[in-house]
Scaffold this active site. Structure first.
Site, PDB file in Angstrom:
ATOM      1  N   HIS A 277       0.812  -1.226   0.000  1.00 40.70           N
ATOM      2  CA  HIS A 277       0.000   0.000   0.000  1.00 40.70           C
ATOM      3  C   HIS A 277       0.846   1.279   0.000  1.00 40.70           C
ATOM      4  O   HIS A 277       0.903   1.961  -1.005  1.00 40.70           O
ATOM      5  CB  HIS A 277      -1.010   0.047   1.158  1.00 40.70           C
ATOM      6  CG  HIS A 277      -1.945  -1.108   1.191  1.00 40.70           C
ATOM      7  ND1 HIS A 277      -2.786  -1.401   0.144  1.00 40.70           N
ATOM      8  CD2 HIS A 277      -2.156  -2.087   2.126  1.00 40.70           C
ATOM      9  CE1 HIS A 277      -3.494  -2.486   0.431  1.00 40.70           C
ATOM     10  NE2 HIS A 277      -3.123  -2.928   1.625  1.00 40.70           N
ATOM     11  N   ASP A 328      -5.010  -8.147  -3.427  1.00 43.85           N
ATOM     12  CA  ASP A 328      -5.295  -7.943  -2.006  1.00 43.85           C
ATOM     13  C   ASP A 328      -6.620  -8.548  -1.550  1.00 43.85           C
ATOM     14  O   ASP A 328      -6.712  -9.741  -1.307  1.00 43.85           O
ATOM     15  CB  ASP A 328      -5.219  -6.436  -1.708  1.00 43.85           C
ATOM     16  CG  ASP A 328      -5.174  -6.124  -0.217  1.00 43.85           C
ATOM     17  OD1 ASP A 328      -5.091  -7.067   0.587  1.00 43.85           O
ATOM     18  OD2 ASP A 328      -5.216  -4.938   0.156  1.00 43.85           O
TER      19      ASP A 328
HETATM   20 ZN   LIG Z   1      -3.368  -6.919   2.530  1.00 41.61          ZN
END
Ligand SMILES: [Zn+2]
Length: 466
Positions: A277, A328
């Site tokens: 991220h 994800d």
């Molecule tokens: Zn994750």
């Protein structure tokens, strides 16, 4: 396996006609790329109207979260906040109910969906460890082995990233809902990871890595110790970093440093480090990540869904940083969509077009080659795999793009990469090979229906409890 001769081969940033791809079935690797004219016709499979690209590497996945797709797209009637933290409660609910067989079924279907979207390697950030009551299984790696079995059965390459998870927030005990994730005994966690790595040593489809969950879930000294251990074993080291402002604030309050600054001070940022991220980083942190050789793994379809924020992709690329991609939370499984969002999110932010580019080729700067690198070679580097490029010696992980698909009508060798990365749906991918094995043929996988039935059964059971 026979030598493949497609219309075009994507190599070194461009499509080339007239190339044959020779694969050694025994090693699952590409032997060499040769001029098609030099290859004996009898040994050739001609792939008509197909462009061959390296398979996509999904560097960050939680397969079990496929189960909550669609279940979090609402807000309570009192209009209270729906955000990352409320989404997390729904994810905990799904995680708590799954048996080892459920984990297998959900993972298998999720991996099959990835293969159909052109993903040939998954970096599975695995943090489901304990039984529903929070007790360790007799084999501490029971659920990791189920996930690996699911990957192996559908034929996707997997890097199982063992997740260490010891605190509920910085300095706080695990919450009751987090009981399946806990690895409170770090020595035992490391031993389990080592055993799994040794057991998988000779499996051509499986590798293993190490992953402290985040600064929220692992104390600073443990992160350092795990990094030292992974350095000795030369394993990939992955970690969620700076996904939410609240995480940055908690880190500042506890350690006086932002997450990336702290990891930089501790010597944790290096070529084996991948930060997932990094949607909330400063100019200094951009430079720290770029100069250290670390990778940032963007998960734009998830970050869009969770309202996490936008990756500073242009600044990272300009600083020489590396960006990989991950699906994800499985809200969307489409690497083409993830590629294009990195570019399109930045366009919306900057009120400008064509922003993620590096070197000019023939008077042009195009994002497509960089976006394709993110989805292939950078992801492979993050997982320490010889994949992500069609070259002699590399793993024979490949995708075939159907050049007759209506969304590609009008393509030219010069526009094809842009059409694929910035416009086409994943349905243009018709064929997928992993280690030379042809696992998706004409958009079909042999286990498709059976795997979907298994998944639906688990999803229906969860619906009964939601
Ligand atoms: Zn994750």
């Amino acid at each position: 396996m026979p030598t493949l001769v497609p219309d075009l081969v994507y190599r070194a940033g461009a499509f080339h006609p007239g190339l044959a791809v020779e694969v050694d079935a025994a090693t699952g690797r590409i032997t060499r790329l040769a001029p098609a004219a030099e290859v004996e016709a009898a040994a050739v499979t001609r792939l008509r109207d197909v462009a061959l690209l390296p398979g996509f590497v999904n560097a960050h996945s939680h397969a079990f979260q496929r189960l909550i797709r669609g279940r979090t797209q609402w807000r309570p009637a009192d209009d209270s906040a729906s955000d990352f933290w409320s989404w997390r409660e729904a994810m905990y609910h799904a995680a708590l109910g799954m048996s080892p067989d459920d984990v297998y079924s959900v993972s298998r279907f999720c991996f099959l969906e990835m293969l159909r979207a052109g993903i040939t390697t998954v970096g599975e950030f695995h943090y489901l460890h304990n039984d529903p009551a929070g007790r360790p299984y007799d084999d501490r790696a029971e659920l990791a082995r189920r996930v690996i079995a699911a990957a192996r059965d559908v034929g996707i390459r997997i890097s199982l990233l063992n997740v260490c998870y010891t605190t509920g927030a910085i300095g706080e005990a695990l919450r009751h809902e987090q009981r399946r994730f806990g690895t409170p005994d770090v020595a035992e966690f490391v031993e389990t990871a080592a055993t799994l790595a040794d057991d998988m040593d000779r499996d051509p489809l499986v590798t293993v890595g190490i992953a402290p969950h985040s600064v929220r879930a692992v104390p600073r000294d443990v992160i350092r110790a795990l990094h030292d251990w992974s350095t000795r074993r030369r394993l990939p080291f992955h970690m969620h970093v700076s996904e939410q402002p609240a995480e940055v604030e908690a880190c500042l309050a506890a350690y006086g440093r932002r997450p990336v600054e702290m990891l930089h001070d501790d010597g944790t940022l290096d070529e084996r480090f991948t930060g997932i991220h990094a949607t909330h980083i400063t100019d200094d942190e951009v430079r720290m990540l770029a100069r250290s050789g670390a990778t940032v793994c963007a998960c734009p379809t998830t970050e869009r869904d969770l309202g996490d924020g936008i990756l500073r992709a242009v600044d990272l690329v300009r600083a020489g940083g590396r960006i990989a991609l991950g699906t994800d939370s499985q809200t969307v499984i489409d690497p083409l969509e993830d590629m294009r969002l990195v570019e399109y999110h930045e366009r919306l932010q900057r009120l400008e077009r064509v922003v993620i580019t590096r070197a000019a080729v023939a008077d042009r700067r195009e994002p497509a080659p960089l976006l394709l690198d993110m989805a292939t070679s950078v992801g492979a580097r993050s997982l320490r795999l010889d994949a992500g490029a069609l070259e002699g010696g590399m793993l024979a992980d490949m995708v075939g793009v159907d050049l007759t698909h209506h969304t590609l009508a009008g393509w030219t060798p010069g526009t094809l990469a842009s059409m694929i990365t910035l416009s086409a749906p994943s349905d243009v991918i018709s064929d997928v090979w992993v280690g030379g094995r042809h696992v998706v043929q004409d958009r079909q996988h042999a286990q498709q229906e059976e795997a979907m039935r298994g998944f639906i059964e688990v999803a229906r059971a969860l619906a009964g409890t939601a």
